[in-house]
Design a protein around this motif. Sequence first.
Motif, PDB file in Angstrom:
ATOM      1  N   TYR A 230       0.597  -1.164  -0.017  1.00  0.00           N
ATOM      2  CA  TYR A 230       0.029  -0.200  -0.018  1.00  0.00           C
ATOM      3  C   TYR A 230       0.853   1.357   0.142  1.00  0.00           C
ATOM      4  O   TYR A 230       0.459   2.407   0.486  1.00  0.00           O
ATOM      5  CB  TYR A 230      -0.977   0.124   1.258  1.00  0.00           C
ATOM      6  N   ASN A 231       2.109   1.028  -0.655  1.00  0.00           N
ATOM      7  CA  ASN A 231       2.862   2.267  -0.786  1.00  0.00           C
ATOM      8  C   ASN A 231       2.483   3.315  -1.808  1.00  0.00           C
ATOM      9  O   ASN A 231       2.237   2.491  -3.096  1.00  0.00           O
ATOM     10  CB  ASN A 231       4.187   1.797  -0.996  1.00  0.00           C
ATOM     11  N   LEU A 232       2.270   4.624  -1.632  1.00  0.00           N
ATOM     12  CA  LEU A 232       1.891   5.474  -2.757  1.00  0.00           C
ATOM     13  C   LEU A 232       2.765   6.313  -3.251  1.00  0.00           C
ATOM     14  O   LEU A 232       2.379   7.483  -3.796  1.00  0.00           O
ATOM     15  CB  LEU A 232       0.436   6.080  -2.194  1.00  0.00           C
ATOM     16  N   SER A 233       3.823   6.163  -2.986  1.00  0.00           N
ATOM     17  CA  SER A 233       5.244   7.055  -3.442  1.00  0.00           C
ATOM     18  C   SER A 233       5.426   6.906  -4.674  1.00  0.00           C
ATOM     19  O   SER A 233       5.132   5.994  -5.414  1.00  0.00           O
ATOM     20  CB  SER A 233       6.501   6.836  -2.553  1.00  0.00           C
ATOM     21  N   VAL A 234       5.127   8.250  -5.273  1.00  0.00           N
ATOM     22  CA  VAL A 234       5.201   8.223  -7.016  1.00  0.00           C
ATOM     23  C   VAL A 234       6.327   7.573  -7.441  1.00  0.00           C
ATOM     24  O   VAL A 234       6.508   6.903  -8.511  1.00  0.00           O
ATOM     25  CB  VAL A 234       5.320   9.638  -7.357  1.00  0.00           C
ATOM     26  N   SER A 235       7.557   7.701  -6.833  1.00  0.00           N
ATOM     27  CA  SER A 235       8.870   6.826  -7.176  1.00  0.00           C
ATOM     28  C   SER A 235       8.756   5.518  -7.189  1.00  0.00           C
ATOM     29  O   SER A 235       9.517   4.889  -7.859  1.00  0.00           O
ATOM     30  CB  SER A 235      10.029   7.407  -6.257  1.00  0.00           C
ATOM     31  N   THR A 236       7.743   4.926  -6.667  1.00  0.00           N
ATOM     32  CA  THR A 236       7.920   3.538  -6.566  1.00  0.00           C
ATOM     33  C   THR A 236       7.136   2.981  -7.679  1.00  0.00           C
ATOM     34  O   THR A 236       7.357   1.976  -8.356  1.00  0.00           O
ATOM     35  CB  THR A 236       6.708   2.922  -5.426  1.00  0.00           C
ATOM     36  N   TYR A 237       6.542   3.941  -8.494  1.00  0.00           N
ATOM     37  CA  TYR A 237       5.865   3.517  -9.720  1.00  0.00           C
ATOM     38  C   TYR A 237       6.285   4.088 -10.758  1.00  0.00           C
ATOM     39  O   TYR A 237       6.167   3.385 -12.107  1.00  0.00           O
ATOM     40  CB  TYR A 237       4.328   3.730  -9.510  1.00  0.00           C
ATOM     41  N   VAL A 238       6.752   5.190 -10.934  1.00  0.00           N
ATOM     42  CA  VAL A 238       7.353   6.095 -12.122  1.00  0.00           C
ATOM     43  C   VAL A 238       8.853   6.027 -12.058  1.00  0.00           C
ATOM     44  O   VAL A 238       9.356   6.649 -10.973  1.00  0.00           O
ATOM     45  CB  VAL A 238       6.883   7.510 -12.042  1.00  0.00           C
ATOM     46  N   GLU A 239       9.620   5.416 -12.955  1.00  0.00           N
ATOM     47  CA  GLU A 239      10.898   5.288 -13.178  1.00  0.00           C
ATOM     48  C   GLU A 239      11.507   6.805 -13.181  1.00  0.00           C
ATOM     49  O   GLU A 239      10.940   7.481 -14.099  1.00  0.00           O
ATOM     50  CB  GLU A 239      11.335   4.372 -14.098  1.00  0.00           C
ATOM     51  N   LYS A 240      12.663   7.072 -12.585  1.00  0.00           N
ATOM     52  CA  LYS A 240      13.308   8.182 -12.891  1.00  0.00           C
ATOM     53  C   LYS A 240      14.349   8.195 -14.191  1.00  0.00           C
ATOM     54  O   LYS A 240      14.685   7.022 -14.197  1.00  0.00           O
ATOM     55  CB  LYS A 240      14.227   8.460 -11.606  1.00  0.00           C
ATOM     56  N   GLU A 241      14.055   9.115 -14.952  1.00  0.00           N
ATOM     57  CA  GLU A 241      15.018   9.009 -16.085  1.00  0.00           C
ATOM     58  C   GLU A 241      16.530   9.189 -15.599  1.00  0.00           C
ATOM     59  O   GLU A 241      16.840  10.079 -14.757  1.00  0.00           O
ATOM     60  CB  GLU A 241      14.706  10.305 -16.963  1.00  0.00           C
ATOM     61  N   ASP A 242      17.195   8.541 -16.198  1.00  0.00           N
ATOM     62  CA  ASP A 242      18.780   8.445 -15.893  1.00  0.00           C
ATOM     63  C   ASP A 242      19.506   9.266 -16.971  1.00  0.00           C
ATOM     64  O   ASP A 242      19.565   9.186 -17.971  1.00  0.00           O
ATOM     65  CB  ASP A 242      19.387   7.062 -16.154  1.00  0.00           C
ATOM     66  N   THR A 243      19.863  10.353 -16.295  1.00  0.00           N
ATOM     67  CA  THR A 243      20.320  11.685 -17.196  1.00  0.00           C
ATOM     68  C   THR A 243      21.775  11.692 -17.065  1.00  0.00           C
ATOM     69  O   THR A 243      22.457  12.527 -17.466  1.00  0.00           O
ATOM     70  CB  THR A 243      19.992  13.083 -16.694  1.00  0.00           C
ATOM     71  N   ARG A 244      22.514  10.586 -16.771  1.00  0.00           N
ATOM     72  CA  ARG A 244      23.792  10.515 -16.307  1.00  0.00           C
ATOM     73  C   ARG A 244      24.392  10.198 -18.001  1.00  0.00           C
ATOM     74  O   ARG A 244      23.691   9.631 -18.870  1.00  0.00           O
ATOM     75  CB  ARG A 244      24.442   9.294 -15.662  1.00  0.00           C
ATOM     76  N   GLU A 245      25.548  10.626 -18.074  1.00  0.00           N
ATOM     77  CA  GLU A 245      26.245  10.497 -19.521  1.00  0.00           C
ATOM     78  C   GLU A 245      26.338   8.997 -19.827  1.00  0.00           C
ATOM     79  O   GLU A 245      26.877   8.207 -19.011  1.00  0.00           O
ATOM     80  CB  GLU A 245      27.691  11.230 -19.613  1.00  0.00           C
ATOM     81  N   VAL A 246      26.189   8.534 -21.105  1.00  0.00           N
ATOM     82  CA  VAL A 246      26.357   7.273 -21.336  1.00  0.00           C
ATOM     83  C   VAL A 246      27.680   6.940 -21.956  1.00  0.00           C
ATOM     84  O   VAL A 246      28.144   7.661 -22.886  1.00  0.00           O
ATOM     85  CB  VAL A 246      25.246   6.857 -22.455  1.00  0.00           C
ATOM     86  N   ILE A 247      28.337   5.976 -21.296  1.00  0.00           N
ATOM     87  CA  ILE A 247      29.844   5.815 -21.653  1.00  0.00           C
ATOM     88  C   ILE A 247      29.808   4.700 -22.440  1.00  0.00           C
ATOM     89  O   ILE A 247      29.646   3.563 -22.004  1.00  0.00           O
ATOM     90  CB  ILE A 247      30.863   5.935 -20.235  1.00  0.00           C
ATOM     91  N   ASP A 248      30.536   4.629 -23.457  1.00  0.00           N
ATOM     92  CA  ASP A 248      31.122   3.657 -24.599  1.00  0.00           C
ATOM     93  C   ASP A 248      32.203   3.128 -23.991  1.00  0.00           C
ATOM     94  O   ASP A 248      33.452   3.527 -24.097  1.00  0.00           O
ATOM     95  CB  ASP A 248      31.119   4.153 -25.806  1.00  0.00           C
TER      96      ASP A 248
END
Length: 280
Positions: A230-248
């Motif tokens: 019964y957790n209603l925290s938004v972060s539990t259901y909506v994934e945060k976008e990973d804005t970190r630089e993608v490293i090859d």
Amino acid sequence: MKKQFDEHIIDEGFFGQEINMTNFNLARMNMFLHNVNYNNFSIKRGDTLISPLHRDEKPFDAIVSNPPYSIKWVGDADPTLINDERFAPAGKLAPKSYADYAFIMHSLSYLSSKGRAAIVCFPGIFYRKGAEKTIRQYLIENNFIDCVIQLPENLFFGTSIATCILVMAKNKTENKILFIDASKEFKKETNNNILEEKNISAIVEEFRNRTEKEYFSRYVDRAEIVENDYNLSVSTYVEKEDTREVIDIKVLNKEIEETVKKIDKLRASINEIVKELEDE
């Protein structure tokens, strides 16, 4: 509170209650500033939780509330409150240290069968345990919670915390709850963040259409919420976008190899210079 609401027309005026004298006077002044005639509003001063003053006017079609966050109240120190028609349905009173759910249950009690209530809340109420979880479970199991909106931080003067809006309704047709992460929907000002018209439009559009957008919103079945205790925290259901630089990793490895070669070449040059100095 609005008594009747249809096509943006208020039939029977505004109703409200405020315990703080300054806020009480500001609320009344706000009515006059918006050209609301004295006969079309009833704002009274008093303790909403202990002495509600609009029992005869309820129910209301639209309720908007910004109660104080997690303040203390009498709670179960007054055993008669559990029999109050506002609090009794949940079978539990809000804890004495946190009155948040007392305000929420009050609003629910005053809400009409076709109306909506929007309450600004402290995020902790959506995951705390104990009596608050019991009341939260009651609201979820009875399908009263329509939406939880995570707002940006630093919106309100006097506090920098990121608040949420809890939307409740009694006429839902689906056993789902909409979660919207609007934490990035703001414009940075000098002292506070603000919601621009485009930010408000984005939130309202998703609330109406419920299309589900990655990193922004999800329309979640009650079964999943039950699985999450019964957790209603938004972060539990909506994934945060990973804005970190993608490293090859391949590119990075090649750059390291080149750097090592340069270091080796430099070390060899230094060794030659040292040797020449030693031979002199």
